[in-house]
Write an enzyme that holds these catalytic residues in place. Structure first.
Site, PDB file in Angstrom:
ATOM      1  CD  GLU B  61      -3.541  -3.350   5.959  1.00 35.31           C
ATOM      2  OE1 GLU B  61      -4.245  -2.494   5.367  1.00 35.31           O
ATOM      3  OE2 GLU B  61      -3.985  -4.444   6.343  1.00 35.31           O
ATOM      4  CG  ASP B  65       1.622  -8.260   7.899  1.00 33.78           C
ATOM      5  OD1 ASP B  65       1.007  -8.356   8.964  1.00 33.78           O
ATOM      6  OD2 ASP B  65       2.016  -9.252   7.250  1.00 33.78           O
ATOM      7  CG  ASN B 132      -5.930  -2.938   8.782  1.00 33.67           C
ATOM      8  OD1 ASN B 132      -5.415  -3.861   9.412  1.00 33.67           O
ATOM      9  ND2 ASN B 132      -7.127  -3.045   8.240  1.00 33.67           N
ATOM     10  CD  GLU B 135      -0.324  -4.893   9.982  1.00 36.27           C
ATOM     11  OE1 GLU B 135       0.064  -5.934  10.518  1.00 36.27           O
ATOM     12  OE2 GLU B 135      -1.222  -4.888   9.100  1.00 36.27           O
TER      13      GLU B 135
END
Lengths: 243, 243
Positions: B61, B65, B132, B135
């Site tokens: 994640e 990101d 999340n 990501e």
């Protein structure tokens, strides 16, 4: 490449000098000089191009910041396969911090290629010009040469020669462990307490208090609990004069 | 590719199902299934691998990101060549916000592939699981297939079909222009005043006050002056009941 050679003949002395600087700093020659020229122009000297938008390095800085973010994230991700994301985030933010980038920019000579109006800026805003220009330069490399070459530049010319990550890790852990070590030596107990979680529009901020023998000593702020703890521990070390 | 075919024969029914889901969501088949399996495991169901670090999707994640950040930054950078970095930052933060990613993750079916322990989480922490995981899935695509394919996934499967950027721009500008429009209709003047610039360790936060006929009406916070103005204008619209 042909285009590049044609372009080269018509270049001014300043342009040739800039190309040489870029080759030294980045490690490869530009294909197209334009983004690099923009990258070296601070907003104080940039000219307006359309609708009041200046051809300053701020747009490239925004892009370069994201390129740097990913390359550093990936570098630490691969280097530390068994560390959690709190650790990775912390190390990354230390590497890409304003202070760190300003220092790095001077080390590699970005201060010699940036153009800005010395009369218009306060000494304080000067401080970040070099770090911001370095980000803009990364943005220019990305626009001109793509992701893989930007990654090579960042890893080979910035991360490997200028950052000792083990050193960063040890100083990152320092304040909290320093404080705990000091407490143990002096027969005291240290504890951390979450005081507040501030919900902002796009992020959370944590406020953590450090207590020695249940007495509040200092507060710290941060975008993660770990950072807030470090910040609080740092403040406590200062106020207790722990070196 | 050969490795992939060999691997395929030994796959379980669940793995084959996951591969089909990834193909639908991402638009390409995985080379190596492992990162995708990790991406779909929330920390509540992840097993410990070493030194207490879990093989949960949080590391991916963190990486995803950063990949998303760069791809979106570059997409808007190219789409709006004459907009300044404040505009670019604002639009990007709207696209990658928690709410936006949670909604998007459900739209594309990420909620069907994530595994989590429903007993261990509060309803509130559930909310962000899908965003999340999206990501983390981006992180897995990056690890498995590199930057260019991650970029294709994000642009072709996420940005183009699911975001109307002109719509985002118009709603982003809404509050401030709404308030000014209302003021003009009612013969009043609106002004914005910077109250405070909070210097945090890794960022600055701005506090801006909106005044109608020189009377303070509302305050707003934000990581840029523009955001703080929008936030203040939004608060003012609410308190003045401007629809």
């Amino acid at each position: 490449m042909r285009l590049w050679l044609t372009q080269f003949k018509t270049l001014s002395k300043e342009d040739k000098k800039l190309i040489a600087s870029i080759k030294t700093i980045v490690g490869s020659k530009p294909f197209n000089l334009k983004p690099y020229k923009i990258a070296t122009q601070h907003t104080s000297v940039a000219k307006s191009v359309k609708d009041g938008v200046k051809e300053s390095n701020e747009r490239l800085e925004y892009l370069g910041d994201a390129v740097l973010g990913l390359v550093v994230a990936n570098y630490i991700f691969k280097k530390y396969p068994y560390k959690d994301e709190g650790f990775l985030t912390e190390i990354r933010s230390r590497i890409v911090s304003r202070d760190s980038l300003n220092l790095l920019a001077r080390k590699i000579g970005v201060n010699h290629i940036v153009q800005f109006d010395t009369r218009r800026k306060t000494p304080n805003s000067h401080k970040s010009i070099y770090g911001n220009t370095l980000e803009a330069l990364i943005g220019a490399v990305y626009v001109d040469q793509g992701f893989n070459r930007s990654q090579k530049f960042i890893v080979n010319k910035l991360l490997i020669p200028h950052f000792d990550i083990e050193e960063i890790i040890s100083t990152t852990k320092n304040y909290k462990s320093k404080l705990i070590e000091w407490s143990q030596k002096n027969g005291k107990t240290t504890s951390f307490e979450l005081l507040e979680t501030k919900e902002k529009t796009h992020f959370k901020e944590f406020v953590i208090q450090v207590l020695i023998d249940d007495e509040p000593i200092a507060k710290g702020h941060g975008l993660s609990k770990k950072k807030a703890e470090q910040d609080a521990a740092r403040e406590a070390c200062i106020s207790l004069e722990i070196e």
